[in-house]
Design a protein around this motif. Structure first.
Motif, PDB file in Angstrom:
ATOM      1  N   SER A 133      15.442   1.213  -4.883  1.00 30.84           N
ATOM      2  CA  SER A 133      14.640   0.189  -4.230  1.00 30.84           C
ATOM      3  C   SER A 133      15.321  -0.075  -2.898  1.00 30.84           C
ATOM      4  N   SER A 134      14.752   0.479  -1.838  1.00 31.90           N
ATOM      5  CA  SER A 134      15.385   0.341  -0.528  1.00 31.90           C
ATOM      6  C   SER A 134      14.313   0.207   0.541  1.00 31.90           C
ATOM      7  N   PHE A 135      14.747  -0.228   1.713  1.00 28.63           N
ATOM      8  CA  PHE A 135      13.813  -0.433   2.812  1.00 28.63           C
ATOM      9  C   PHE A 135      14.085   0.568   3.924  1.00 28.63           C
ATOM     10  N   GLU A 136      13.009   1.008   4.532  1.00 30.48           N
ATOM     11  CA  GLU A 136      13.088   1.931   5.666  1.00 30.48           C
ATOM     12  C   GLU A 136      12.253   1.321   6.786  1.00 30.48           C
ATOM     13  N   THR A 137      12.520   1.767   7.985  1.00 28.10           N
ATOM     14  CA  THR A 137      11.620   1.411   9.075  1.00 28.10           C
ATOM     15  C   THR A 137      10.632   2.549   9.218  1.00 28.10           C
ATOM     16  N   PRO A 138       9.396   2.256   9.605  1.00 28.52           N
ATOM     17  CA  PRO A 138       8.403   3.320   9.741  1.00 28.52           C
ATOM     18  C   PRO A 138       8.931   4.470  10.612  1.00 28.52           C
ATOM     19  N   GLY A 139       8.731   5.698  10.150  1.00 34.86           N
ATOM     20  CA  GLY A 139       9.183   6.868  10.880  1.00 34.86           C
ATOM     21  C   GLY A 139      10.530   7.387  10.430  1.00 34.86           C
ATOM     22  N   ASP A 140      11.291   6.619   9.625  1.00 30.44           N
ATOM     23  CA  ASP A 140      12.574   7.104   9.103  1.00 30.44           C
ATOM     24  C   ASP A 140      12.348   8.283   8.177  1.00 30.44           C
ATOM     25  N   LYS A 141      13.272   9.214   8.185  1.00 28.78           N
ATOM     26  CA  LYS A 141      13.277  10.331   7.242  1.00 28.78           C
ATOM     27  C   LYS A 141      14.364  10.045   6.228  1.00 28.78           C
ATOM     28  N   ASP A 142      14.035  10.234   4.945  1.00 28.25           N
ATOM     29  CA  ASP A 142      15.059  10.042   3.918  1.00 28.25           C
ATOM     30  C   ASP A 142      15.521  11.323   3.334  1.00 28.25           C
ATOM     31  N   LYS A 170       0.853  -1.190   0.000  1.00 28.68           N
ATOM     32  CA  LYS A 170       0.000   0.000   0.000  1.00 28.68           C
ATOM     33  C   LYS A 170       0.890   1.242   0.000  1.00 28.68           C
ATOM     34  N   ILE A 171       0.667   2.128  -0.977  1.00 35.37           N
ATOM     35  CA  ILE A 171       1.432   3.375  -1.023  1.00 35.37           C
ATOM     36  C   ILE A 171       0.956   4.275   0.110  1.00 35.37           C
ATOM     37  N   VAL A 172       1.913   4.670   0.966  1.00 39.68           N
ATOM     38  CA  VAL A 172       1.563   5.521   2.104  1.00 39.68           C
ATOM     39  C   VAL A 172       2.084   6.942   1.929  1.00 39.68           C
ATOM     40  N   GLU A 173       2.998   7.145   0.990  1.00 35.47           N
ATOM     41  CA  GLU A 173       3.507   8.494   0.717  1.00 35.47           C
ATOM     42  C   GLU A 173       4.090   8.509  -0.683  1.00 35.47           C
ATOM     43  N   SER A 174       3.910   9.647  -1.362  1.00 35.13           N
ATOM     44  CA  SER A 174       4.504   9.791  -2.689  1.00 35.13           C
ATOM     45  C   SER A 174       5.003  11.221  -2.851  1.00 35.13           C
ATOM     46  N   ASP A 175       6.070  11.345  -3.619  1.00 32.88           N
ATOM     47  CA  ASP A 175       6.669  12.660  -3.855  1.00 32.88           C
ATOM     48  C   ASP A 175       7.163  12.748  -5.286  1.00 32.88           C
ATOM     49  N   TYR A 176       7.237  13.976  -5.773  1.00 38.33           N
ATOM     50  CA  TYR A 176       7.910  14.281  -7.030  1.00 38.33           C
ATOM     51  C   TYR A 176       9.131  15.072  -6.608  1.00 38.33           C
ATOM     52  N   GLU A 177      10.316  14.498  -6.780  1.00 38.00           N
ATOM     53  CA  GLU A 177      11.495  15.100  -6.171  1.00 38.00           C
ATOM     54  C   GLU A 177      12.735  14.902  -7.035  1.00 38.00           C
ATOM     55  N   LYS A 178      13.734  15.706  -6.732  1.00 35.90           N
ATOM     56  CA  LYS A 178      15.034  15.565  -7.378  1.00 35.90           C
ATOM     57  C   LYS A 178      15.993  14.997  -6.346  1.00 35.90           C
ATOM     58  N   GLU A 179      16.576  13.854  -6.683  1.00 34.60           N
ATOM     59  CA  GLU A 179      17.525  13.231  -5.775  1.00 34.60           C
ATOM     60  C   GLU A 179      18.698  12.707  -6.596  1.00 34.60           C
ATOM     61  N   ASP A 180      19.890  12.992  -6.141  1.00 32.25           N
ATOM     62  CA  ASP A 180      21.120  12.597  -6.847  1.00 32.25           C
ATOM     63  C   ASP A 180      21.106  13.074  -8.292  1.00 32.25           C
ATOM     64  N   GLY A 181      20.536  14.261  -8.525  1.00 21.94           N
ATOM     65  CA  GLY A 181      20.528  14.871  -9.854  1.00 21.94           C
ATOM     66  C   GLY A 181      19.468  14.346 -10.797  1.00 21.94           C
ATOM     67  N   ILE A 182      18.595  13.464 -10.315  1.00 23.88           N
ATOM     68  CA  ILE A 182      17.561  12.865 -11.171  1.00 23.88           C
ATOM     69  C   ILE A 182      16.182  13.203 -10.603  1.00 23.88           C
ATOM     70  N   TRP A 183      15.293  13.704 -11.483  1.00 23.53           N
ATOM     71  CA  TRP A 183      13.903  13.909 -11.077  1.00 23.53           C
ATOM     72  C   TRP A 183      13.210  12.567 -11.088  1.00 23.53           C
ATOM     73  N   ARG A 184      12.459  12.313 -10.040  1.00 18.84           N
ATOM     74  CA  ARG A 184      11.835  11.008  -9.921  1.00 18.84           C
ATOM     75  C   ARG A 184      10.533  11.085  -9.141  1.00 18.84           C
ATOM     76  N   TRP A 185       9.728  10.049  -9.346  1.00 16.68           N
ATOM     77  CA  TRP A 185       8.589   9.794  -8.484  1.00 16.68           C
ATOM     78  C   TRP A 185       9.106   8.889  -7.387  1.00 16.68           C
ATOM     79  N   SER A 186       8.764   9.195  -6.168  1.00 14.21           N
ATOM     80  CA  SER A 186       9.199   8.386  -5.039  1.00 14.21           C
ATOM     81  C   SER A 186       7.965   7.887  -4.291  1.00 14.21           C
ATOM     82  N   PHE A 187       7.941   6.603  -4.033  1.00 13.77           N
ATOM     83  CA  PHE A 187       6.808   6.010  -3.336  1.00 13.77           C
ATOM     84  C   PHE A 187       7.292   5.245  -2.118  1.00 13.77           C
TER      85      PHE A 187
END
Length: 96
Positions: A87-96, A47-64
């Motif tokens: 493609s990475s894993f976070e624990t709930p509450g982590d900030k990226d 289930k997608i719980v958050e989505s962003d349109y962002e620039k990271e490491d010089g690349i514009w991307r959709w982040s889910f």
């Protein structure tokens, strides 16, 4: 002389500021958010719980952030190619 210099540099400085803002503006994505969601959920069902349109490491991307049980799977989709760039894993509450 200072007045001449002032009136010469002012338009140049204004132009430089405008151009720097344009360079940082987000481009129109070639891959829609809906298409990116399909790609992300195929790679990481959940289930997608958050989505962003962002620039990271010089690349514009959709982040889910996709909830998979007790963990969050973050999938980044390049907005121009539709390729998975993260493609990475976070624990709930982590900030990226």
């Amino acid at each position: 002389m200072n007045q001449i210099l002032k009136w010469t540099l002012l338009p140049l400085a204004s132009t430089a500021i405008l151009l720097s803002g344009a360079a940082n503006a987000a481009p129109a994505p070639k891959v829609s958010k809906a298409r990116a969601q399909v790609i992300a959920l195929k790679a990481a069902p959940g289930k997608i719980v958050e989505s962003d349109y962002e620039k990271e490491d010089g690349i514009w991307r959709w982040s889910f952030d996709i909830r998979q049980g007790k963990r969050i799977h973050e999938i980044g989709i390049d907005v121009m190619t539709g390729k998975i760039v993260e493609s990475s894993f976070e624990t709930p509450g982590d900030k990226d």
